[in-house]
Design an enzyme around this catalytic site. Structure first.
Site, PDB file in Angstrom:
ATOM      1  CG  HIS A 176      -2.111   0.813   1.186  1.00  0.00           C
ATOM      2  ND1 HIS A 176      -2.331   1.782   0.231  1.00  0.00           N
ATOM      3  CD2 HIS A 176      -3.216   0.849   1.974  1.00  0.00           C
ATOM      4  CE1 HIS A 176      -3.497   2.365   0.432  1.00  0.00           C
ATOM      5  NE2 HIS A 176      -4.059   1.815   1.494  1.00  0.00           N
ATOM      6  CE  LYS A 230     -25.804   0.076  -8.567  1.00  0.00           C
ATOM      7  NZ  LYS A 230     -24.813   0.046  -9.659  1.00  0.00           N
TER       8      LYS A 230
END
Length: 624
Positions: A338, A415
């Site tokens: 990361h 959604k």
């Protein structure tokens, strides 16, 4: 040798060659702005109000904020210095963020920093063996790399414009290096001679192998790659010393072990080959069958309670930004490093590769008349010191990974329903978390001792990465209180929800424009000169509590990712990875230490999700 062990080159980040079609972004994209001081301080004050334990506590910090921002306060001087810094460089935050956020962090990157994405199953038109699974991913990733380096990958963005693509330089042919002086760095080999690149590192039972992915400029076919990978499966019957687990150690310990390895010329050559590899594929012996098992096998690998050992991490090299993991049942995923590249570029690459593989028309390549050379084993010379280091690293990794709890939840709607109510799915998902966490604290008899972090991208700016959305607001707290207030009507609850969601949307938009709180305040603090007094504001208990992220949240989406996640960032906190892109469900993965009530939190998330749905359906019926 010097590039393997340091010192860290001063220009290490500039040394990575740019992507051809993105070089113009340096002049076309705006620079990350330094926000107006008074605006930031007003946002800070507003964000602290709901986190205060008393009116007196808030009044105290408000006074310190006013003093800091006054004409005679140190804030004006620090703001002037920060503006000068922004004028003198391309990105005022970049170096600070790289080092303070990631490269100077010395605990293990496993659990604490690295993230994972789990993939959906192998498409049915492709062979179902783990070797074929690995070969398909390798072929797809090599095609993506070729498109990237030849300028065929289009920039991401929104209707407002393109996103910065600079961090894509750190996707392939590179590796993080542990630093002996307390700061790591990354090294890119993308500018090397093409003949020296294009190889893949494959690890099986802790043994490292080098295979050619590109020969004479041609990407090998999936069939050719599959044969090479199958050779590795067939040729690795016994386990080898688990050198890979050293990469999971505390970074200072790993730096010393790395330097010891590199002191041997043979081992140094292997390290160079790993660092310069296009990417790495770990062929793990696990066969995970549930979402949590899939997640944990990707996140930290298999664990052996009987020996307090972490055998899965012996088969990894966690400093590689792209590390595909393929299990013996052909499930797969990726573990991401990361430090100088956030999760969205890796998600985009994986999404495209998995889209290609799902399409029967995707070009899997044709084998050459001349078969590629067989894989080359890379066997480290392992002395007693390194064997002892492996044992210590594996035991430390076991203790770290075994300390973690994880739960997983799908809501019964997604959604499609949320959008039918006219609500932002992200704001909806965040309000579920706020309601659930408040109920958990009340059930546990605890006060809230920190804030909620949500990542917003600032990639509309050159070299932009992230800004913090401070999710806890007075509006979200009012909504949360009303949901369990027997005297509140459904209509009142709905109005308070709408206000909370609207506030969240506004905060998210502001953060994406670089108008947050946390990055600016960090920059101001770092502009203090040695010996200067630290302003009272930075030591204030409420101010410090507001940046103690008891809830570390972020969303990403690919319909190819049935699982994804990362770890909590404070001991008593939770990592909350969620997805809002599926029409029929929201997905939550919750991580924490075992002593924290993980399953109880997920149970509250499930209850809050139903309550929000019921609230909106009842109000929709009331309007008929």
């Amino acid at each position: 040798m010097s590039c393997l062990t340091g010192p860290r080159p001063l220009n290490w980040k500039a040394a990575a060659p740019p992507i051809p079609n993105f070089t113009a972004q340096r002049s076309t994209l705006p620079r990350l702005p330094v926000p107006d001081l008074s605006a930031t301080l007003e946002r800070l004050k507003t964000s602290l109000l709901p986190l205060a334990h008393s009116e007196a506590e808030f009044a105290d910090v408000a006074g310190k904020i006013d003093t800091f921002g006054s004409h005679t306060g140190s804030g004006k001087v620090l703001q002037s210095r920060l503006l000068q810094r922004a004028n003198d460089r391309e990105h005022w935050l970049e170096e600070w963020w790289d080092d303070l956020g990631y490269l100077g962090y010395r605990d293990s990157v496993v659990v604490n920093v690295s993230y994972y994405y789990g993939f959906d199953g192998q498409p049915t038109h492709l062979p179902q063996t783990p070797a074929a699974r690995a070969a398909g991913l390798a072929r797809g990733a090599l095609v993506f790399r070729q498109k990237l380096q030849s300028g065929q990958v289009k920039p991401e963005g929104t209707k407002g414009g393109d996103f910065c693509m600079d961090t894509y330089r750190w996707m392939f042919d590179c590796c993080r290096i542990p630093g002996l002086q307390g700061l790591d760095w990354s090294i890119s080999h993308s500018g090397a001679n093409a003949d020296e690149l294009g190889h893949i590192i494959v690890v099986r039972k802790n043994r490292f192998w080098k295979i050619k992915g590109i020969v004479g400029g041609r990407i090998l076919s999936m069939t050719e790659l599959e044969k090479q990978i199958q050779h590795i499966y067939d040729s690795t019957a016994e386990e080898y010393p688990g050198v890979g687990v050293l990469t999971a150690s505390n970074r200072d310990i790993w730096a010393k072990d790395h330097a010891h390895l590199a002191a041997n010329a043979h081992n140094a050559s292997i390290l160079h080959t790993i660092h310069s590899s296009t990417f790495l594929i770990s062929l793990d012996t696990d066969t995970p069958s549930s979402p949590v098992a899939h997640s944990r096998s990707l996140w930290h690998g298999s664990l052996s309670p009987s020996t307090s050992d972490a055998p899965g991490l012996k088969n990894r090299w966690v400093d590689k930004p792209v590390q595909f993991i393929v299990f013996d049942n052909a499930l797969a995923g990726i573990m991401g490093e990361h430090s100088i590249m956030d999760g969205t570029p890796i998600a985009r690459m994986c999404d495209e590769v998995l889209d290609w593989l799902a399409d029967p028309a995707f070009d899997l390549g044709s084998p050459s008349a001349t078969p590629p050379s067989i894989p080359e084993p890379l066997d480290f010379i392992v002395d007693e010191q390194t064997l002892c280091a492996i044992d210590n690293a594996s035991k430390a990794a076991y203790q770290l990974a075994n300390s973690q709890a994880m739960s997983y939840h799908h809501t019964p709607y997604g959604k499609a329903a949320i959008k039918s109510f006219g609500v932002s799915p992200d704001s909806w998902a965040q309000m579920i978390v706020q309601l659930a966490y408040a109920r958990l604290l009340r059930e546990q008899g605890l006060k809230r001792e920190g804030g909620t972090y949500e990542a917003a991208t600032t990639r509309k700016y050159w070299k932009g990465r992230t800004e913090t959305i401070r999710v806890v607001t007075s509006q979200s707290d009012a909504f949360v209180r009303a949901m369990d207030d027997p005297h509140a009507s459904q209509e009142d609850r709905k109005k308070l929800f709408d206000s909370a969601a609207k506030t969240h949307v506004a905060l998210a938009k502001a953060a994406g424009n670089g108008e947050g709180v946390d990055r600016h305040m960090l920059g101001l603090k770092l502009c203090l000169k040695e010996g200067e007094p630290v302003p009272e504001l930075f030591g204030d208990p409420l101010y410090k509590r507001s940046g103690h992220w008891v809830l570390s949240t972020s969303a990403i989406f690919s319909d190819h990712f049935p699982v994804y996640g990362w770890g909590e960032v404070v001991p008593e906190g939770f990592g909350v990875a969620y997805m809002t892109g599926f029409d029929d469900h929201l997905q939550y993965t919750i991580t924490s230490r075992k002593e924290v009530p993980n399953q109880e939190f997920v149970d509250e998330i499930a209850r809050a999700a139903i309550d929000l749905y019921d609230l909106h359906t009842s109000q929709a019926k009331a309007m008929l």
